[in-house]
Structure formats: C-alpha cells, structure tokens
Design a protein around this motif. Structure first.
Motif, mmCIF file in Angstrom:
data_model
loop_
_atom_site.group_PDB
_atom_site.id
_atom_site.type_symbol
_atom_site.label_atom_id
_atom_site.label_comp_id
_atom_site.label_asym_id
_atom_site.label_seq_id
_atom_site.Cartn_x
_atom_site.Cartn_y
_atom_site.Cartn_z
ATOM 1 N N LEU A 1 -18.332 -40.329 -11.648
ATOM 2 C CA LEU A 1 -18.253 -39.384 -10.533
ATOM 3 C C LEU A 1 -18.752 -39.986 -9.227
ATOM 4 C CD1 LEU A 1 -19.551 -36.208 -12.404
ATOM 5 C CD2 LEU A 1 -17.176 -36.909 -11.998
ATOM 6 N N LEU A 2 -19.306 -41.204 -9.298
ATOM 7 C CA LEU A 2 -19.807 -41.884 -8.109
ATOM 8 C C LEU A 2 -19.077 -43.211 -7.939
ATOM 9 C CD1 LEU A 2 -23.661 -41.330 -8.631
ATOM 10 C CD2 LEU A 2 -22.065 -39.903 -7.322
ATOM 11 N N GLN A 3 -19.182 -43.794 -6.760
ATOM 12 C CA GLN A 3 -18.560 -45.084 -6.496
ATOM 13 C C GLN A 3 -19.564 -46.052 -5.884
ATOM 14 O OE1 GLN A 3 -16.036 -45.516 -2.831
ATOM 15 N NE2 GLN A 3 -15.967 -43.261 -2.912
ATOM 16 N N SER A 4 -19.308 -47.326 -6.048
ATOM 17 C CA SER A 4 -20.153 -48.361 -5.465
ATOM 18 C C SER A 4 -19.870 -48.467 -3.972
ATOM 19 C CB SER A 4 -19.882 -49.713 -6.131
ATOM 20 O OG SER A 4 -20.146 -49.656 -7.514
ATOM 21 N N ILE A 5 -20.934 -48.687 -3.210
ATOM 22 C CA ILE A 5 -20.768 -48.880 -1.770
ATOM 23 C C ILE A 5 -21.560 -50.113 -1.340
ATOM 24 C CG2 ILE A 5 -20.396 -46.437 -1.304
ATOM 25 C CD1 ILE A 5 -23.294 -46.291 -0.306
ATOM 26 N N GLU A 6 -21.149 -50.688 -0.233
ATOM 27 C CA GLU A 6 -21.860 -51.833 0.326
ATOM 28 C C GLU A 6 -22.580 -51.400 1.587
ATOM 29 O OE1 GLU A 6 -22.223 -54.798 -0.992
ATOM 30 O OE2 GLU A 6 -21.020 -54.181 -2.728
ATOM 31 N N SER A 7 -23.887 -51.617 1.632
ATOM 32 C CA SER A 7 -24.664 -51.245 2.807
ATOM 33 C C SER A 7 -25.893 -52.133 2.920
ATOM 34 C CB SER A 7 -25.100 -49.780 2.739
ATOM 35 O OG SER A 7 -26.032 -49.488 3.765
ATOM 36 N N LYS A 8 -25.896 -52.989 3.915
ATOM 37 C CA LYS A 8 -27.050 -53.838 4.171
ATOM 38 C C LYS A 8 -28.263 -52.995 4.534
ATOM 39 C CE LYS A 8 -28.588 -57.757 7.007
ATOM 40 N NZ LYS A 8 -28.229 -58.686 8.120
ATOM 41 N N THR A 9 -28.014 -51.898 5.248
ATOM 42 C CA THR A 9 -29.099 -50.998 5.664
ATOM 43 C C THR A 9 -29.824 -50.421 4.465
ATOM 44 O OG1 THR A 9 -27.950 -50.386 7.704
ATOM 45 C CG2 THR A 9 -29.630 -48.862 6.896
ATOM 46 N N LEU A 10 -29.073 -49.944 3.470
ATOM 47 C CA LEU A 10 -29.689 -49.352 2.283
ATOM 48 C C LEU A 10 -30.417 -50.405 1.453
ATOM 49 C CD1 LEU A 10 -26.897 -46.833 1.237
ATOM 50 C CD2 LEU A 10 -29.113 -46.318 2.269
ATOM 51 N N GLN A 11 -29.877 -51.599 1.401
ATOM 52 C CA GLN A 11 -30.554 -52.674 0.665
ATOM 53 C C GLN A 11 -31.873 -53.048 1.334
ATOM 54 O OE1 GLN A 11 -27.667 -55.835 0.341
ATOM 55 N NE2 GLN A 11 -26.625 -54.897 -1.398
ATOM 56 N N GLU A 12 -31.913 -52.974 2.654
ATOM 57 C CA GLU A 12 -33.140 -53.306 3.385
ATOM 58 C C GLU A 12 -34.167 -52.178 3.325
ATOM 59 O OE1 GLU A 12 -31.760 -54.163 7.305
ATOM 60 O OE2 GLU A 12 -31.178 -56.234 6.825
ATOM 61 N N ASN A 13 -33.697 -50.936 3.310
ATOM 62 C CA ASN A 13 -34.605 -49.792 3.378
ATOM 63 C C ASN A 13 -35.134 -49.329 2.026
ATOM 64 O OD1 ASN A 13 -34.276 -49.722 6.141
ATOM 65 N ND2 ASN A 13 -32.885 -47.960 6.155
ATOM 66 N N ILE A 14 -34.401 -49.635 0.951
ATOM 67 C CA ILE A 14 -34.757 -49.095 -0.364
ATOM 68 C C ILE A 14 -34.986 -50.231 -1.358
ATOM 69 C CG2 ILE A 14 -34.020 -47.576 -2.237
ATOM 70 C CD1 ILE A 14 -32.205 -46.168 -0.206
ATOM 71 N N PRO A 15 -36.166 -50.299 -2.001
ATOM 72 C CA PRO A 15 -36.446 -51.357 -2.983
ATOM 73 C C PRO A 15 -35.434 -51.363 -4.122
ATOM 74 C CG PRO A 15 -38.447 -50.161 -2.414
ATOM 75 C CD PRO A 15 -37.309 -49.396 -1.811
ATOM 76 N N SER A 16 -35.222 -52.516 -4.711
ATOM 77 C CA SER A 16 -34.172 -52.682 -5.719
ATOM 78 C C SER A 16 -34.349 -51.773 -6.939
ATOM 79 C CB SER A 16 -34.100 -54.146 -6.172
ATOM 80 O OG SER A 16 -35.332 -54.564 -6.720
ATOM 81 N N HIS A 17 -35.602 -51.533 -7.357
ATOM 82 C CA HIS A 17 -35.802 -50.702 -8.547
ATOM 83 C C HIS A 17 -35.564 -49.221 -8.263
ATOM 84 C CE1 HIS A 17 -39.756 -50.289 -6.640
ATOM 85 N NE2 HIS A 17 -39.950 -49.219 -7.394
ATOM 86 N N LEU A 18 -35.377 -48.879 -6.972
ATOM 87 C CA LEU A 18 -35.130 -47.494 -6.589
ATOM 88 C C LEU A 18 -33.677 -47.263 -6.162
ATOM 89 C CD1 LEU A 18 -38.388 -46.747 -4.558
ATOM 90 C CD2 LEU A 18 -37.847 -46.029 -6.900
ATOM 91 N N ARG A 19 -32.809 -48.207 -6.514
ATOM 92 C CA ARG A 19 -31.378 -48.035 -6.278
ATOM 93 C C ARG A 19 -30.606 -48.607 -7.461
ATOM 94 N NH1 ARG A 19 -30.485 -53.266 -3.805
ATOM 95 N NH2 ARG A 19 -32.323 -53.892 -2.605
ATOM 96 N N ASP A 20 -29.418 -48.095 -7.647
ATOM 97 C CA ASP A 20 -28.577 -48.507 -8.760
ATOM 98 C C ASP A 20 -28.160 -49.967 -8.619
ATOM 99 O OD1 ASP A 20 -26.844 -48.128 -11.058
ATOM 100 O OD2 ASP A 20 -25.180 -48.153 -9.624
#
Length: 335
Positions: free
Chosen positions: A90-109
């Motif tokens: 029900l979800l899709q992968s997205i590319e976002s440098k902003t989200l990678q910078e703002n959110i630690p890796s263990h707190l994102r898929d």
C-alpha cells in the motif's frame, strides 16, 4: 482555434488543481498536526485534505480502494500499522535527500517506504511511596513475585503494547517474551482497561503501584488545562526501563506515500516539511513527543526527565514480530 484554446485551458486548469492539493489519511488527531498542515498550506499554496480514523481502518480502506484511492499519504501512530501497510503493498518507495538527512536510518524504512515523524518512549510510571526505584530495571523486572498485584497497563490488543511485546520478541526471543507476558499477567492489580492516562490516574489514586505508559501522555497531563490531571501527573515518577541492556522501547508516529498517490510530489514535500526543524519543534512543544530530527530538542517538560538510552533496533524488526506478539499475548492470557 477557439475550441483548441478552450480545451487547453481546461487541461491546464485541471493540472493546476491536481497540483495544488495533497490528501492525507491520518490516525493522528492532535492540534499540532492541524497547525502544521495549515502552515504547510500557507508556505506552499498546496491544500491539505485530511481524513482521520483508526490506523487499522485506514489501512483496510487503502487496500479496498486500491488504485482508486484519493489518499497520497498514510500517517499512523504506531510502527505495526506502517509495517502492515508496507507488506500489503500500500506504500511506495521515494527518494528524498531531505528525509535521509533529517531522520536517522533506524527510524525510516530500509526501502524508503515509511519515515518516522515523532517518537514515544514506553516507560514505567510509579507511585514513589509504594515503589523503590532500586527494584526497577528492564521490562522483565516488574514480572518478579514482589510486584504481584501492583502492575497495570492497557490491553494487549493496544498497538503500543503489541509493539512493546514485538520488541521483546525481536530482542530476546519468543520464549522470553512468553515468560514476560505470563509474569506481567500474574502481577496485574486488575484486568487491563482504559487508556494510558487512565493508568496514570489509577497509580496516583492508589489502585495500582506502577503502570506501563507512553511518555507523551504524561507530558500532555503536565501541560493541560485540567488541574486535577496536573496534580495527578506531578504525584507520580517515571522510570526508563532497560538502561543496562537494550534500552527503552521506542515507538513512532510515521508517514509513507501511498502506492497509488495522485499527488506524489506534493506528498513528498509535506513529509519533508513534517521532518523539518520548524515542524519537529511544533510536535515537541504541542504534544510532548520526542522529535526524530536530532537538531530539535524535546519540550522543556520532556527535557526535565533527562536523557536515556533508546532501543535502536530496526523498527521493521518490530513490525515483523507484531503478529507473533498477538499470539504470545493470547497464550499468556494477557487480555
């Protein structure tokens, strides 16, 4: 020629209308979110349309609607439901440098299908006149015989407790998780009922000595308009479990772009905004949740509780064990 211009105008107007909105299915129901959606609209001119319901209902709604869904973003208040949405495509992968910078890796898929927006710590709240903090440790510590008849928490069907038990499975295995469940049930003051704030009130009233709750509920009580709740919240103390082992269990509110989003670009922009310092500060101050953006400090109330060791296990590992947690809770008679 006139007909061509008219058709072009219609197509242009249609594309501009589609580009000026983003549709959100959200389990969250807080004033902080309304403030942020309005701010996003003011900053971008993109209209935010929100449908609120329980997370399970929203996930089912997305599945039923399929490619006809109007939803561009799913926001839930628990990792289990985000993981469920991902496994059901029900979800899709997205590319976002902003989200990678703002959110630690263990707190994102790991496939960029969901991103944490806020954190909640699952802690102990206790009556200091009844409980000696020296007897508290990890989550297993309250399953000891000396705590018999003293412990309360919500039902095992509650998302927060399902994720807590799933984290215990991920960290310690199914056998230890069942041991924890049986020990917890043996020490209940009474059968689970009510929400987290009800658990805090019960501890303050002397109906139990210790409760398992999320931090932000206590923060809200300490900063709310209800004077009685304020006094109740002041009368109890908090303890962060598992500081010598795995760290305190962390759950999240999080968001993902739906698989059939019609306004994907706007959806990514909104999630990026919600991870920004401005938005994270609003979440922290308005709802006393822990920010996921490391540049933002918790509210003064939450900061006063001090720092603590967090369980940094991958949240996907917790999601994977949610169904097993339900089975173990049932086997251990956690109602």
């Amino acid at each position: 020629m006139v007909k061509k211009l008219t058709l072009s105008a219609i197509l242009l107007a249609s594309s501009l209308f589609a580009a000026s909105e983003v549709n959100v299915y959200s389990h969250r129901h807080y004033d902080s979110d309304k403030i942020l959606f309005k701010k996003f609209e003011e900053n971008t001119g993109i209209k935010v349309n929100v449908v609120t319901a329980k997370a399970e209902e929203l996930v089912s709604k997305l599945a039923i609607e399929g490619e006809n869904t109007p939803a561009d973003i799913l926001i839930t208040a628990d990792i289990g439901n985000l993981y469920e949405a991902k496994t059901r495509n029900l979800l899709q992968s997205i590319e976002s440098k902003t989200l990678q910078e703002n959110i630690p890796s263990h707190l994102r898929d790991d496939q960029n299908q969901w991103f944490a927006l806020t954190k909640r710590a699952r802690i102990f709240v206790y009556n200091p006149s009844k409980i000696d903090e020296k007897n508290l440790g990890d989550y297993f510590s309250i399953t000891k015989p000396e705590f018999k008849g003293k412990i309360i928490t919500r039902s095992s069907t509650n998302a927060y407790n399902k994720s807590l038990l799933a984290s215990i499975i991920a960290n310690h295995g199914e056998e230890k998780a069942l041991e924890f469940t049986k020990g917890l049930v043996d020490n209940f003051a009474y059968n689970p009922k009510g929400g987290d704030r009800d658990q805090i009130r019960a501890v303050a009233a002397g109906d139990a000595d210790l409760a398992i709750v999320n931090t932000y509920y206590l923060g809200v009580m300490l900063n709310g308009k209800d004077k009685k709740d304020l006094e109740i919240a002041k009368s109890v103390k908090i303890f962060f479990p598992a500081q010598e082992t795995t760290g305190t269990h962390i759950n999240i509110s999080g968001a993902g772009v739906t698989n059939f989003a019609k306004n994907k670009e706007n959806a990514v922009k909104l999630i990026e905004f919600l991870s920004s310092e401005e938005a994270q500060a609003t979440f922290a101050e308005g709802n006393h949740e822990y920010p996921v953006n490391a540049k933002v400090k918790p509210s003064s109330t939450v900061s006063s509780w001090g720092t603590f060791k967090e369980d940094n296990i991958s949240l996907n590992e917790i999601g994977k064990n949610t169904k097993k947690a339900v089975e173990i809770a049932t086997e251990g008679n956690w109602k």
